[in-house]
Design an enzyme around this catalytic site. Sequence first.
Site, PDB file in Angstrom:
ATOM      1  N   GLU A  75      37.718   5.966 -20.123  1.00  0.00           N
ATOM      2  CA  GLU A  75      37.004   5.838 -21.489  1.00  0.00           C
ATOM      3  C   GLU A  75      37.127   3.989 -22.061  1.00  0.00           C
ATOM      4  O   GLU A  75      36.091   3.848 -22.808  1.00  0.00           O
ATOM      5  CB  GLU A  75      37.422   6.630 -22.442  1.00  0.00           C
ATOM      6  CG  GLU A  75      36.928   6.966 -23.599  1.00  0.00           C
ATOM      7  CD  GLU A  75      37.621   7.961 -24.537  1.00  0.00           C
ATOM      8  OE1 GLU A  75      38.411   8.716 -24.043  1.00  0.00           O
ATOM      9  OE2 GLU A  75      37.083   7.993 -25.849  1.00  0.00           O
ATOM     10  N   ASP A  76      38.402   3.649 -22.124  1.00  0.00           N
ATOM     11  CA  ASP A  76      38.573   2.358 -22.801  1.00  0.00           C
ATOM     12  C   ASP A  76      38.536   1.104 -21.816  1.00  0.00           C
ATOM     13  O   ASP A  76      38.879   0.141 -22.257  1.00  0.00           O
ATOM     14  CB  ASP A  76      39.919   2.734 -23.374  1.00  0.00           C
ATOM     15  CG  ASP A  76      39.808   3.678 -24.413  1.00  0.00           C
ATOM     16  OD1 ASP A  76      38.881   3.912 -24.880  1.00  0.00           O
ATOM     17  OD2 ASP A  76      40.912   4.194 -24.701  1.00  0.00           O
TER      18      ASP A  76
END
Length: 716
Positions: A75-76
Amino acid sequence: MIRFDDILEKTSYFSEKDITLLQKAYVFAAQAHKGQVRHSGEPYLSHPLEVTNMLAEMKMDAVTLAASLLHDVLEDTDVTPLDLQKTFGKEIAHLVEGVTKISLVQESPPETRRAESIRKIILAMTDDLRVIFIKLADRIHNLKTLKFLPESKQRQIAKETLDIYAPIANRLGMGRIKAELEDLSFRYVDAENYFKILSLVEPKRKEAEKELKKIKRLLELHMKKNNLSSEISYRTKRLYSIYNKMKGRGIDFEQVYDFMALRIITNSVRNCYYALGTIHENWPHLPHRFRDFITMPKPNLYQSLHTTIITEKKQTIEIQIRTHEMHDLAENGIAAHWKYKEIDSHAVLKEDKRLHWLREMVEVYKEQKSPKQFLAALKTNLIPEEVTVFTPKGKRISFPLGASALDFAFKIHTEVGLHASGTKINGKTAPLKTILKAGDIVEILTSPEKQVRREWLNIAFTSTARHHIKRWVNDQDKKKNKTLGKKLWEKELKKHSIPSEAIKTHEILNRISKETHFRIKKLEDFYVLAGTGKLVLNRELMEKIFPERIMPKRAGTLLKKIAAPASKKPKPVVQVKDIEGALVKVAKCCSPIKGEPIIGYITAGKGITVHSLRCPLIDKEILDNQRMVDVSWDTSTKGIYTGRLLIKTEDSPGVIASITIVIAKLEGNITKADIVTFPNKKAQIKISLKIKDIEHLNNIKKEISKIKEVLLVERI
Ligand code: MN
């Protein structure tokens, strides 16, 4: 801040291979998140470390822990699913993807796409349940650092936690995680109530803990004396669960019986019951609060014995008794199966009843066309203490466990509740008090007339139904009292030949307000007061209100002097708080005796009747709480009271004589005695006697019980 070494310390049970995997995941995550910081200002890596630490404490397997270290890289960071698969294999890549899919949910608008998001969680969970373990630990750490986020985001995340994650944890039997999620979210979702409960409870916590410590020590002694090995701990109830209980049942904090709780963990089911026996031997307990969840586990498979004792200080303490295994399951639920020692957790899971609902939900999702319907079905399915029933048209309605058909009626519509005359459950006629079972099809029969009765309060379970019934009953009482009060007033006017038009209403009210401590603004209120007996309409009062029309009775005539001693009013034996000059008499049903706890009950037009607190009418809620007033015994006056005793005895020649002698010696006076003898050489004697006070009766009782042939003496 948690360090990787701290986690390694908790995984001493891991194999060499496991540790290598974990180290590899750690290095990978550290590199991926390099340079990133959290809202709190800490390096980003602190977050996956905290989350993994929680899972290590739950003794999860190495694959879960590795995936947890990596849970935010997709996600990051720039890492792709393919990168993960190449480095760590399919299983771990799959888990991280699952967690990521759920994370995306957070970003979508909360209301509109909620059903869709939950579906994702459910699907990810059925795929591999470990996704939800990582997600729950992730959520806990995010809540712990929520204060660094903007306010709007705080509320949204906390609300989603209470709506979805906490119920899921509960459904999976993960009690500890559920509790943590709730408490961390509560203050952000409903700050007003959070601080209200906090200020209500916090001052009492210290004192409660002192008492718990004392009882714990006593318990430990009793367990030791009986050779029961046990671990005992205590807690006071958490804020959110206090709030939930108060709200759900519409009760005050004082009625939360399990604010204080002790837990006994012992080594076998047999010892659980043994411990229970020891407790009941040493403390009085509330029979209706005893629950055996060992024989009858909760839907999420929770097992324990619950009993509530009453301490010397008259406080209630709940005691939970369970084995080590039950405890582990109560705290960690389904996650307990993932402990490293389990050889084939997937096989165990197949058998786990807790997962049935998960499969059920997938089925429901396939059937449901509207997301709203799915959400409603899911919500009732997430909360195991609920039952879902149907209207004849197939509409689903859910209720807390224990709700009756009457609750159903009020849920449909207040008017349906008020007019309900009966019910058909699954096509068969049944009484309104019938407890609802999951899947019942319920139809309410109504009549044109309102059917509400006071007894309905014993049948209704939900707070809405109780609220409506109470309101209706109170309204009825008020109407009755108003009519009665008006009649009494007219009668009194007539008695003194005062034409009702002789004086204006507001003038009457003014005068009454002046002569009594009641401040009455409306004629209606005056009637109600008179009707309930709070304001007694007698000559004394009439003289005060109409000094110009009623002459005070002339005192001092010869006749009066002669008659005086006889007509002298007996002094009231009971004092009534705040109500002077009220008529007081003792109730025949329980004949209260001076010295025992009592309560006053206002009877329309008849003043106050004094009942013993042991009176069955109070216990059964037949008497209306709102009409009860505090009364106390007037210790300065002597009175004679009637006490009744039931004596069971061997039927031998001298026994009646012995009993009479004992009573006479103690200056009791028998007014009535019924003796029944049975073929098995036993006899039962009911006696009524005149006594001075409760202590007097107790002494007599004690002396009678000392007679050799007497088996039992009881006050009736
Ligand atoms: Mn995260």
